[in-house]
Motif scaffolding. Structure first.
Motif, mmCIF file in Angstrom:
data_model
loop_
_atom_site.group_PDB
_atom_site.id
_atom_site.type_symbol
_atom_site.label_atom_id
_atom_site.label_comp_id
_atom_site.label_asym_id
_atom_site.label_seq_id
_atom_site.Cartn_x
_atom_site.Cartn_y
_atom_site.Cartn_z
ATOM 1 N N ARG A 32 0.796 -1.393 -0.228
ATOM 2 C CA ARG A 32 -0.120 0.080 0.058
ATOM 3 C C ARG A 32 0.797 1.194 -0.074
ATOM 4 O O ARG A 32 0.463 2.226 -0.743
ATOM 5 N N ARG B 120 2.218 6.473 -6.018
ATOM 6 C CA ARG B 120 1.880 7.175 -7.465
ATOM 7 C C ARG B 120 1.399 8.374 -7.351
ATOM 8 O O ARG B 120 1.258 9.122 -8.664
ATOM 9 N N GLU C 139 4.156 -6.054 -5.125
ATOM 10 C CA GLU C 139 3.154 -7.068 -5.338
ATOM 11 C C GLU C 139 3.798 -8.593 -5.223
ATOM 12 O O GLU C 139 3.090 -9.343 -4.748
ATOM 13 N N ARG D 171 2.029 1.571 -3.699
ATOM 14 C CA ARG D 171 1.157 2.240 -4.452
ATOM 15 C C ARG D 171 0.711 3.607 -4.238
ATOM 16 O O ARG D 171 0.277 4.450 -5.201
ATOM 17 N N ILE E 219 6.151 -1.142 -7.665
ATOM 18 C CA ILE E 219 4.869 -1.560 -7.198
ATOM 19 C C ILE E 219 4.702 -2.949 -7.617
ATOM 20 O O ILE E 219 4.307 -3.888 -6.695
#
Length: 456
Positions: A92, A98, A149, A95, A145
């Motif tokens: 998180r 971004r 992941e 992300r 990212i």
């Protein structure tokens, strides 16, 4: 170009950069080709659907309860869950990068002349807003990212691996516990039979039908069984504590268990299994993720040579109480390395070497998994035959003991033959129990090796 045009370009640049950052440039890494064994060894076909609760095939509600407690209370599983939570938080965070960063700052000041020329304090205040954004020209952020992941997926698979390992340990320890209890019951039964035969021998000795040597030999058998019984009782308590530890019971005490080893189901397993079952193994899936991560590291290292673009904006008021106007500031900066004495080049070489290593490791892990699966299938096939043979041997020795007892009672044979038949019978009972335990252990090992339920 007018200042207004520059202002519009500055506002549009972050939006364009966000669109660029949404796309990862990574392509799938080249996965090593691993030649599978011939069809007569390891059949290639569609895998059965993943089945996490393979142990239910054994038909034990007690085992189901123990595993549900273990998945909740075992420390290794709890730690793996926390690591997955941490990986989710890290994802998180990646992300969130971004988006532009926006901050506000408010301040107040008070000053007074100490020479007495002024009266009281002069107060002032300020308010400012600022925003910053680094344009992801080369999709570095998108690659970060992707890596996060992959880290999350790796931790998810690690949790699955811990759960699978714990499942195998609990199942095998449960089987060992039932076997220990069964061995204790057999030892008590053998001791009772030996004591009864010793009583009969004593009666015959008193009647002058047998010698003192024969009575002493039977007494030795009884004493040997007494010693074995004490050892089995100690081993049983140890097995109980070991299972309680795996389950995660702090006081090392298990709920009441009443099932016997013979009541466990023995599902039939085909000698040839689909190779695609191995895809469910956590170590193979983690090796694939490690290859992806190494591939992403190469991209990150290579992108360090390219320019980076940063955007900034600020809005401030010099006096909030009595505002006289607002000031807007915009900024852009472009930077790239010119000379680093070969540092980035060395980083790229290091990342490329790590990717090649991950590719080799992937191939080695897949090959090792096939070897383990073939060995597990072979071991289970052997244990099935061994159990059938031990059951036949036990039945034969039970008939032999019955006949030897009848002949001894009728005086057709001596005590030595009866004693030999008795010892062989006791040994056959233990061997049959051990064979059933080994069969169940081999079955559990095959489930863990394949990462799924094998076909029947």
């Amino acid at each position: 170009m007018t200042p207004y045009s520059l202002f519009r370009i500055s506002l549009l640049a972050p939006a364009c950069a966000l669109l660029i950052a949404c796309t990862s440039p990574l392509q799938a890494p080249v996965t090593p080709t691993v030649n599978t064994p011939p069809d007569e060894w390891f059949h290639q076909s569609e895998a059965v659907a993943p089945a996490a609760e393979w142990w239910r095939q054994l038909g034990s509600d007690e085992l189901n309860l123990l595993l549900s407690i273990a998945m909740r209370d075992n420390p290794d599983v709890q730690i793996a869950r926390e690591r997955l939570i941490s990986a989710d938080a890290s994802l998180r965070q990646a992300r969130a990068d971004r988006w532009p960063s926006v901050s506000v700052r408010a301040g107040a000041s008070h000053k007074k002349d100490l020479d007495g020329s002024g009266e009281g304090f002069n107060s002032g205040s300020s308010l400012s807003f600022s925003a910053g954004y680094e344009v992801d020209l080369w999709a570095r952020r998108a690659t970060d990212i992707d890596s996060s992941e992959l880290d999350y997926e790796s931790q998810r698979i690690a949790l699955r691996s811990v759960e699978m390992t714990l499942t195998g340990q609990v199942v095998q320890q449960y089987i060992a516990l039932l076997a220990a209890r069964e061995s204790l019951c057999l030892a008590r039964s053998n001791l009772a039979a030996s004591q009864e035969l010793e009583r009969i021998m004593q009666v015959k000795f008193d009647a002058g039908a047998v010698s003192g040597v024969e009575l002493a030999q039977q007494r030795n058998t009884t004493l040997s069984l007494v010693g074995r019984l004490a050892a089995l009782e100690t081993a049983l308590h140890s097995e109980e504590r070991a299972l309680a530890y795996l389950v995660g019971v702090d006081e090392l005490r298990l709920p009441e268990l009443t099932m016997t080893l013979e009541e466990l189901d023995l599902p039939q397993v085909a000698r040839i299994q689909p190779a695609s079952l191995l895809e469910q193994r956590p170590d193979i899936r983690q090796a694939s993720i490690a290859l992806w991560q190494a591939h992403a590291d190469v991209w990150q290292a290579e992108s360090s040579r390219w320019p980076s673009l940063s955007l900034s904006a600020g809005l401030s008021a010099s006096d909030v109480i009595n505002p006289t106007g607002w000031a807007l500031s915009l900024g852009e900066s472009l930077s790239m390395p010119l000379f680093d004495a070969g540092k980035i080049k060395a980083q790229i070489a290091q990342a490329e070497s790590a990717e090649r290593t991950a590719r080799i490791q992937y191939r080695a892990i897949v090959t090792a998994a096939m070897l383990e699966a073939l060995d597990a299938l072979g071991e289970l096939d052997y244990q099935v035959k061994a159990l059938a043979n031990s059951e036949a041997v036990f039945e034969n020795n039970r008939r032999l003991l019955r006949l030897a007892t009848i002949r001894f009672d009728s005086g057709d044979t001596d005590f030595t033959s009866l004693l030999s038949a008795q010892r062989t019978f006791f040994s056959a009972r233990d061997a049959m129990l051990s064979a059933r335990q080994s069969h169940l252990q081999a079955l559990a090992a095959l489930y863990l090796t394949l990462g799924d339920i094998p076909r029947n």
